[in-house]
Design a protein around this motif. Structure first.
Motif, PDB file in Angstrom:
ATOM      1  N   TYR A  10       0.795  -1.223   0.000  1.00  0.00           N
ATOM      2  CA  TYR A  10       0.000   0.000   0.000  1.00  0.00           C
ATOM      3  C   TYR A  10       0.830   1.277   0.000  1.00  0.00           C
ATOM      4  O   TYR A  10       0.317   2.352  -0.316  1.00  0.00           O
ATOM      5  CB  TYR A  10      -0.993   0.016   1.173  1.00  0.00           C
ATOM      6  CG  TYR A  10      -0.390   0.328   2.513  1.00  0.00           C
ATOM      7  CD1 TYR A  10      -0.326   1.645   2.978  1.00  0.00           C
ATOM      8  CD2 TYR A  10       0.118  -0.677   3.331  1.00  0.00           C
ATOM      9  CE1 TYR A  10       0.231   1.944   4.205  1.00  0.00           C
ATOM     10  CE2 TYR A  10       0.666  -0.386   4.551  1.00  0.00           C
ATOM     11  CZ  TYR A  10       0.718   0.919   4.986  1.00  0.00           C
ATOM     12  OH  TYR A  10       1.262   1.211   6.201  1.00  0.00           O
ATOM     13  N   LYS A  50      -9.932  -3.590   1.900  1.00  0.00           N
ATOM     14  CA  LYS A  50     -10.971  -2.936   2.686  1.00  0.00           C
ATOM     15  C   LYS A  50     -10.381  -1.718   3.377  1.00  0.00           C
ATOM     16  O   LYS A  50      -9.258  -1.758   3.866  1.00  0.00           O
ATOM     17  CB  LYS A  50     -11.518  -3.912   3.725  1.00  0.00           C
ATOM     18  CG  LYS A  50     -12.670  -3.346   4.521  1.00  0.00           C
ATOM     19  CD  LYS A  50     -13.520  -4.349   5.281  1.00  0.00           C
ATOM     20  CE  LYS A  50     -12.833  -5.243   6.241  1.00  0.00           C
ATOM     21  NZ  LYS A  50     -13.718  -5.959   7.146  1.00  0.00           N
ATOM     22  N   GLU A  52     -11.340   0.945   6.349  1.00  0.00           N
ATOM     23  CA  GLU A  52     -12.243   1.266   7.441  1.00  0.00           C
ATOM     24  C   GLU A  52     -11.889   2.639   8.000  1.00  0.00           C
ATOM     25  O   GLU A  52     -10.989   3.302   7.496  1.00  0.00           O
ATOM     26  CB  GLU A  52     -12.153   0.185   8.512  1.00  0.00           C
ATOM     27  CG  GLU A  52     -12.592  -1.171   7.970  1.00  0.00           C
ATOM     28  CD  GLU A  52     -12.555  -2.268   9.001  1.00  0.00           C
ATOM     29  OE1 GLU A  52     -12.427  -1.965  10.201  1.00  0.00           O
ATOM     30  OE2 GLU A  52     -12.629  -3.431   8.594  1.00  0.00           O
ATOM     31  N   SER A  55      -8.245   2.063   9.732  1.00  0.00           N
ATOM     32  CA  SER A  55      -7.298   1.058   9.242  1.00  0.00           C
ATOM     33  C   SER A  55      -7.635   0.666   7.811  1.00  0.00           C
ATOM     34  O   SER A  55      -8.674   1.032   7.277  1.00  0.00           O
ATOM     35  CB  SER A  55      -7.339  -0.193  10.129  1.00  0.00           C
ATOM     36  OG  SER A  55      -8.588  -0.829  10.024  1.00  0.00           O
ATOM     37  N   LEU A  56      -6.717  -0.078   7.236  1.00  0.00           N
ATOM     38  CA  LEU A  56      -6.972  -0.670   5.929  1.00  0.00           C
ATOM     39  C   LEU A  56      -6.470  -2.096   5.933  1.00  0.00           C
ATOM     40  O   LEU A  56      -5.579  -2.451   6.699  1.00  0.00           O
ATOM     41  CB  LEU A  56      -6.332   0.141   4.801  1.00  0.00           C
ATOM     42  CG  LEU A  56      -4.823   0.362   4.773  1.00  0.00           C
ATOM     43  CD1 LEU A  56      -4.115  -0.813   4.106  1.00  0.00           C
ATOM     44  CD2 LEU A  56      -4.512   1.616   4.012  1.00  0.00           C
ATOM     45  N   THR A  57      -7.080  -2.914   5.108  1.00  0.00           N
ATOM     46  CA  THR A  57      -6.689  -4.312   4.965  1.00  0.00           C
ATOM     47  C   THR A  57      -6.207  -4.494   3.536  1.00  0.00           C
ATOM     48  O   THR A  57      -6.829  -4.010   2.595  1.00  0.00           O
ATOM     49  CB  THR A  57      -7.879  -5.246   5.247  1.00  0.00           C
ATOM     50  OG1 THR A  57      -8.374  -4.973   6.560  1.00  0.00           O
ATOM     51  CG2 THR A  57      -7.465  -6.707   5.148  1.00  0.00           C
ATOM     52  N   TYR A  58      -5.072  -5.182   3.401  1.00  0.00           N
ATOM     53  CA  TYR A  58      -4.502  -5.401   2.079  1.00  0.00           C
ATOM     54  C   TYR A  58      -3.939  -6.808   1.999  1.00  0.00           C
ATOM     55  O   TYR A  58      -3.773  -7.488   3.009  1.00  0.00           O
ATOM     56  CB  TYR A  58      -3.405  -4.367   1.789  1.00  0.00           C
ATOM     57  CG  TYR A  58      -2.228  -4.429   2.737  1.00  0.00           C
ATOM     58  CD1 TYR A  58      -1.096  -5.177   2.429  1.00  0.00           C
ATOM     59  CD2 TYR A  58      -2.241  -3.749   3.944  1.00  0.00           C
ATOM     60  CE1 TYR A  58      -0.019  -5.240   3.296  1.00  0.00           C
ATOM     61  CE2 TYR A  58      -1.175  -3.795   4.815  1.00  0.00           C
ATOM     62  CZ  TYR A  58      -0.061  -4.547   4.488  1.00  0.00           C
ATOM     63  OH  TYR A  58       1.005  -4.608   5.357  1.00  0.00           O
ATOM     64  N   GLN A  65      -3.409 -11.729   3.928  1.00  0.00           N
ATOM     65  CA  GLN A  65      -4.079 -10.485   4.293  1.00  0.00           C
ATOM     66  C   GLN A  65      -3.439  -9.883   5.534  1.00  0.00           C
ATOM     67  O   GLN A  65      -3.184 -10.571   6.517  1.00  0.00           O
ATOM     68  CB  GLN A  65      -5.566 -10.717   4.544  1.00  0.00           C
ATOM     69  CG  GLN A  65      -6.348 -10.735   3.280  1.00  0.00           C
ATOM     70  CD  GLN A  65      -7.813 -10.399   3.489  1.00  0.00           C
ATOM     71  OE1 GLN A  65      -8.325 -10.389   4.586  1.00  0.00           O
ATOM     72  NE2 GLN A  65      -8.496 -10.147   2.387  1.00  0.00           N
ATOM     73  N   LYS A  66      -3.150  -8.608   5.459  1.00  0.00           N
ATOM     74  CA  LYS A  66      -2.551  -7.846   6.556  1.00  0.00           C
ATOM     75  C   LYS A  66      -3.367  -6.589   6.741  1.00  0.00           C
ATOM     76  O   LYS A  66      -4.167  -6.227   5.900  1.00  0.00           O
ATOM     77  CB  LYS A  66      -1.107  -7.453   6.211  1.00  0.00           C
ATOM     78  CG  LYS A  66      -0.173  -8.598   5.948  1.00  0.00           C
ATOM     79  CD  LYS A  66       0.648  -8.801   7.161  1.00  0.00           C
ATOM     80  CE  LYS A  66       1.717  -9.854   6.887  1.00  0.00           C
ATOM     81  NZ  LYS A  66       2.609  -9.970   7.988  1.00  0.00           N
ATOM     82  N   SER A  67      -3.105  -5.917   7.854  1.00  0.00           N
ATOM     83  CA  SER A  67      -3.777  -4.638   8.051  1.00  0.00           C
ATOM     84  C   SER A  67      -2.764  -3.598   8.508  1.00  0.00           C
ATOM     85  O   SER A  67      -1.707  -3.925   9.041  1.00  0.00           O
ATOM     86  CB  SER A  67      -4.911  -4.769   9.068  1.00  0.00           C
ATOM     87  OG  SER A  67      -4.400  -5.101  10.332  1.00  0.00           O
ATOM     88  N   ASP A  69      -2.967  -0.040  10.704  1.00  0.00           N
ATOM     89  CA  ASP A  69      -3.827   0.878  11.443  1.00  0.00           C
ATOM     90  C   ASP A  69      -3.366   2.312  11.231  1.00  0.00           C
ATOM     91  O   ASP A  69      -2.362   2.578  10.568  1.00  0.00           O
ATOM     92  CB  ASP A  69      -3.891   0.505  12.925  1.00  0.00           C
ATOM     93  CG  ASP A  69      -2.554   0.650  13.647  1.00  0.00           C
ATOM     94  OD1 ASP A  69      -1.604   1.234  13.094  1.00  0.00           O
ATOM     95  OD2 ASP A  69      -2.473   0.178  14.790  1.00  0.00           O
TER      96      ASP A  69
END
Length: 87
Positions: A10, A50, A52, A55-58, A65-67, A69
């Protein structure tokens, strides 16, 4: 603005976002600015799945999948902008 030698999934999109703000003469975006903008217009060429409020999820390069914050995004912004504090 400091271009990283390597990008994660990201952070390349984050660099482009910061560069556009810099070139437009806008103040440095906050992590919340980034998330709000991406929630409205998600980068199409990324593995961001995603977005939010805080945070974001990638999906990373290994397909896991990781996030990230808001604090992680803040740290990346600080590294790319060479400033010690966040707005």
């Amino acid at each position: 603005l400091i271009k990283p030698k390597r990008f994660t999934v990201y952070t390349e999109n984050l660099y482009r976002f910061l560069k556009a703000a810099y070139e437009a003469g806008e103040p440095r975006p906050t992590p919340q600015d980034v998330l709000d903008a991406w929630r409205t217009n998600k980068p199409t060429d990324s593995c961001i799945k995603k977005i939010e409020r805080n945070s974001l999820t990638y999906t990373n390069s290994n397909g896991i999948q990781k996030s990230a914050d808001i604090e992680a995004i803040r740290k990346v912004i600080l590294r790319m902008t060479c400033l010690k504090t966040a707005d």
